[in-house]
Design a protein around this motif. Structure first.
Motif, PDB file in Angstrom:
ATOM      1  N   ASN A   1       0.821  -1.211   0.000  1.00  0.00           N
ATOM      2  CA  ASN A   1       0.000   0.000   0.000  1.00  0.00           C
ATOM      3  C   ASN A   1       0.856   1.262   0.000  1.00  0.00           C
ATOM      4  O   ASN A   1       0.556   2.232  -0.714  1.00  0.00           O
ATOM      5  CB  ASN A   1      -0.922   0.006   1.217  1.00  0.00           C
ATOM      6  N   TYR A   2       1.906   1.248   0.799  1.00  0.00           N
ATOM      7  CA  TYR A   2       2.798   2.419   0.875  1.00  0.00           C
ATOM      8  C   TYR A   2       3.457   2.663  -0.479  1.00  0.00           C
ATOM      9  O   TYR A   2       3.633   3.807  -0.910  1.00  0.00           O
ATOM     10  CB  TYR A   2       3.861   2.197   1.959  1.00  0.00           C
ATOM     11  N   ASN A   3       3.812   1.590  -1.150  1.00  0.00           N
ATOM     12  CA  ASN A   3       4.405   1.711  -2.478  1.00  0.00           C
ATOM     13  C   ASN A   3       3.429   2.379  -3.451  1.00  0.00           C
ATOM     14  O   ASN A   3       3.823   3.244  -4.247  1.00  0.00           O
ATOM     15  CB  ASN A   3       4.800   0.331  -2.997  1.00  0.00           C
ATOM     16  N   HIS A   4       2.147   2.012  -3.374  1.00  0.00           N
ATOM     17  CA  HIS A   4       1.126   2.642  -4.222  1.00  0.00           C
ATOM     18  C   HIS A   4       1.009   4.133  -3.915  1.00  0.00           C
ATOM     19  O   HIS A   4       0.884   4.962  -4.827  1.00  0.00           O
ATOM     20  CB  HIS A   4      -0.235   1.964  -4.016  1.00  0.00           C
ATOM     21  N   ILE A   5       1.056   4.464  -2.627  1.00  0.00           N
ATOM     22  CA  ILE A   5       0.973   5.866  -2.211  1.00  0.00           C
ATOM     23  C   ILE A   5       2.134   6.666  -2.790  1.00  0.00           C
ATOM     24  O   ILE A   5       1.943   7.722  -3.415  1.00  0.00           O
ATOM     25  CB  ILE A   5       0.958   5.975  -0.672  1.00  0.00           C
ATOM     26  N   LEU A   6       3.334   6.163  -2.602  1.00  0.00           N
ATOM     27  CA  LEU A   6       4.519   6.885  -3.070  1.00  0.00           C
ATOM     28  C   LEU A   6       4.591   6.947  -4.597  1.00  0.00           C
ATOM     29  O   LEU A   6       5.053   7.946  -5.161  1.00  0.00           O
ATOM     30  CB  LEU A   6       5.785   6.234  -2.499  1.00  0.00           C
ATOM     31  N   SER A   7       4.121   5.906  -5.256  1.00  0.00           N
ATOM     32  CA  SER A   7       4.104   5.900  -6.731  1.00  0.00           C
ATOM     33  C   SER A   7       3.188   6.993  -7.269  1.00  0.00           C
ATOM     34  O   SER A   7       3.529   7.687  -8.235  1.00  0.00           O
ATOM     35  CB  SER A   7       3.641   4.531  -7.248  1.00  0.00           C
ATOM     36  N   GLN A   8       2.015   7.151  -6.642  1.00  0.00           N
ATOM     37  CA  GLN A   8       1.082   8.196  -7.074  1.00  0.00           C
ATOM     38  C   GLN A   8       1.647   9.592  -6.826  1.00  0.00           C
ATOM     39  O   GLN A   8       1.497  10.495  -7.653  1.00  0.00           O
ATOM     40  CB  GLN A   8      -0.257   8.038  -6.358  1.00  0.00           C
ATOM     41  N   ILE A   9       2.294   9.762  -5.670  1.00  0.00           N
ATOM     42  CA  ILE A   9       2.901  11.057  -5.357  1.00  0.00           C
ATOM     43  C   ILE A   9       3.976  11.392  -6.380  1.00  0.00           C
ATOM     44  O   ILE A   9       4.050  12.521  -6.888  1.00  0.00           O
ATOM     45  CB  ILE A   9       3.482  11.057  -3.928  1.00  0.00           C
ATOM     46  N   LYS A  10       4.800  10.419  -6.700  1.00  0.00           N
ATOM     47  CA  LYS A  10       5.885  10.637  -7.664  1.00  0.00           C
ATOM     48  C   LYS A  10       5.341  10.998  -9.033  1.00  0.00           C
ATOM     49  O   LYS A  10       5.882  11.868  -9.734  1.00  0.00           O
ATOM     50  CB  LYS A  10       6.745   9.368  -7.745  1.00  0.00           C
ATOM     51  N   ALA A  11       4.248  10.345  -9.428  1.00  0.00           N
ATOM     52  CA  ALA A  11       3.660  10.580 -10.746  1.00  0.00           C
ATOM     53  C   ALA A  11       2.950  11.935 -10.836  1.00  0.00           C
ATOM     54  O   ALA A  11       3.057  12.636 -11.851  1.00  0.00           O
ATOM     55  CB  ALA A  11       2.690   9.458 -11.090  1.00  0.00           C
ATOM     56  N   ARG A  12       2.244  12.299  -9.781  1.00  0.00           N
ATOM     57  CA  ARG A  12       1.406  13.502  -9.834  1.00  0.00           C
ATOM     58  C   ARG A  12       2.072  14.762  -9.275  1.00  0.00           C
ATOM     59  O   ARG A  12       1.629  15.876  -9.564  1.00  0.00           O
ATOM     60  CB  ARG A  12       0.080  13.240  -9.117  1.00  0.00           C
ATOM     61  N   LEU A  13       3.123  14.566  -8.470  1.00  0.00           N
ATOM     62  CA  LEU A  13       3.861  15.712  -7.917  1.00  0.00           C
ATOM     63  C   LEU A  13       5.364  15.525  -8.174  1.00  0.00           C
ATOM     64  O   LEU A  13       6.155  15.388  -7.235  1.00  0.00           O
ATOM     65  CB  LEU A  13       3.594  15.844  -6.414  1.00  0.00           C
ATOM     66  N   PRO A  14       5.762  15.499  -9.440  1.00  0.00           N
ATOM     67  CA  PRO A  14       7.163  15.181  -9.772  1.00  0.00           C
ATOM     68  C   PRO A  14       8.186  16.166  -9.221  1.00  0.00           C
ATOM     69  O   PRO A  14       9.356  15.805  -9.043  1.00  0.00           O
ATOM     70  CB  PRO A  14       7.166  15.184 -11.302  1.00  0.00           C
ATOM     71  N   LEU A  15       7.776  17.397  -8.929  1.00  0.00           N
ATOM     72  CA  LEU A  15       8.717  18.404  -8.434  1.00  0.00           C
ATOM     73  C   LEU A  15       8.705  18.532  -6.912  1.00  0.00           C
ATOM     74  O   LEU A  15       9.479  19.297  -6.347  1.00  0.00           O
ATOM     75  CB  LEU A  15       8.404  19.769  -9.062  1.00  0.00           C
ATOM     76  N   CYS A  16       7.838  17.774  -6.254  1.00  0.00           N
ATOM     77  CA  CYS A  16       7.700  17.865  -4.800  1.00  0.00           C
ATOM     78  C   CYS A  16       8.822  17.105  -4.097  1.00  0.00           C
ATOM     79  O   CYS A  16       9.153  15.978  -4.471  1.00  0.00           O
ATOM     80  CB  CYS A  16       6.352  17.291  -4.382  1.00  0.00           C
ATOM     81  N   GLU A  17       9.395  17.734  -3.069  1.00  0.00           N
ATOM     82  CA  GLU A  17      10.364  17.037  -2.207  1.00  0.00           C
ATOM     83  C   GLU A  17       9.579  16.204  -1.200  1.00  0.00           C
ATOM     84  O   GLU A  17       8.741  16.749  -0.471  1.00  0.00           O
ATOM     85  CB  GLU A  17      11.244  18.029  -1.449  1.00  0.00           C
ATOM     86  N   VAL A  18       9.856  14.906  -1.161  1.00  0.00           N
ATOM     87  CA  VAL A  18       9.089  14.009  -0.293  1.00  0.00           C
ATOM     88  C   VAL A  18       9.979  13.436   0.801  1.00  0.00           C
ATOM     89  O   VAL A  18      11.069  12.936   0.529  1.00  0.00           O
ATOM     90  CB  VAL A  18       8.453  12.869  -1.114  1.00  0.00           C
TER      91      VAL A  18
END
Length: 212
Positions: free
Chosen positions: A103-120
């Motif tokens: 589940n965490y992997n799905h969360i981080l994958s979506q963040i990476k795809a939709r917020l490519p410039l965001c520092e996470v």
């Protein structure tokens, strides 16, 4: 899932600035008094910190509420602490590290795809204290700490650190100063062995400052 809190956040998001700093997670994030702390401390930030933590949230819940809790705000920096409720799942539901990571992997994958410039920044799970006496009923205490143990938390932290690296995100452990010599959360920092008093968040914020 707390639908009333989601409704509140949807309303608040209409007034929020884009490109700011965002905290997201469960009750351990919702309880972070960052509104007061960013006003009273000497952070001297050029951005506002928004908190979109929701008590009781699991990784499954966050997957269903990412637009409201994350994407609508379009943050430039994101601090995420999610999964402690997965680790502390009831005996009936059971805890699966593999499911948590999936589940965490799905969360981080979506963040990476939709917020490519965001520092996470993927935050380590906080330690617990199952030993001190907080006046809890014995059976309630046993249930509360059945799977939410420091051993499971340490193991999960190692796993999500690798997951964060896989996505090119930063893993941060801001727990320095929270534990006693046995590795337990210090009694003076916690309400009942899990949730934190503001004095604990003062320590965490001090450890967190350099990432803000």
């Amino acid at each position: 899932m707390n639908h009333s809190k989601l409704k509140e956040y949807r309303m608040l998001n209409r007034h929020a600035k884009k490109g700011q700093i965002l905290f997201v997670g469960s009750s351990l994030m919702e309880g972070f008094p960052i509104y007061e702390m960013q006003l009273s401390s000497n952070l001297a930030l050029d951005r506002v910190i928004y908190n979109r933590g929701i008590g009781g949230t699991t990784t499954v819940d966050l997957l269903q509420s990412m637009d409201t809790c994350i994407f609508d705000l379009e943050p430039s920096k994101l601090f995420i602490n999610i999964g402690s409720n997965d680790i502390g799942a009831s005996v009936k539901e059971g805890y699966s590290k593999e499911t948590l990571l999936k589940n965490y992997n799905h969360i981080l994958s979506q963040i990476k795809a939709r917020l490519p410039l965001c520092e996470v920044f993927v935050m380590a799970y906080y330690p617990v204290n199952a030993e001190a006496d907080f006046g809890l009923d014995r059976s309630d205490k046993e249930l509360m700490f059945a799977t939410r143990t420091n051993a499971n938390i340490l193991e999960a932290n190692e796993a999500i650190e690798q997951l964060a690296k896989h996505h090119g995100f930063s893993f941060i452990n801001v727990n320095e100063g929270l534990t006693d010599e046995k590795g337990n959360l210090k009694p003076e920092f916690t309400v009942e062995g899990i949730h934190l008093w503001p004095n604990a968040y003062t320590v965490i914020l001090n450890n967190l400052k350099r990432y803000l």
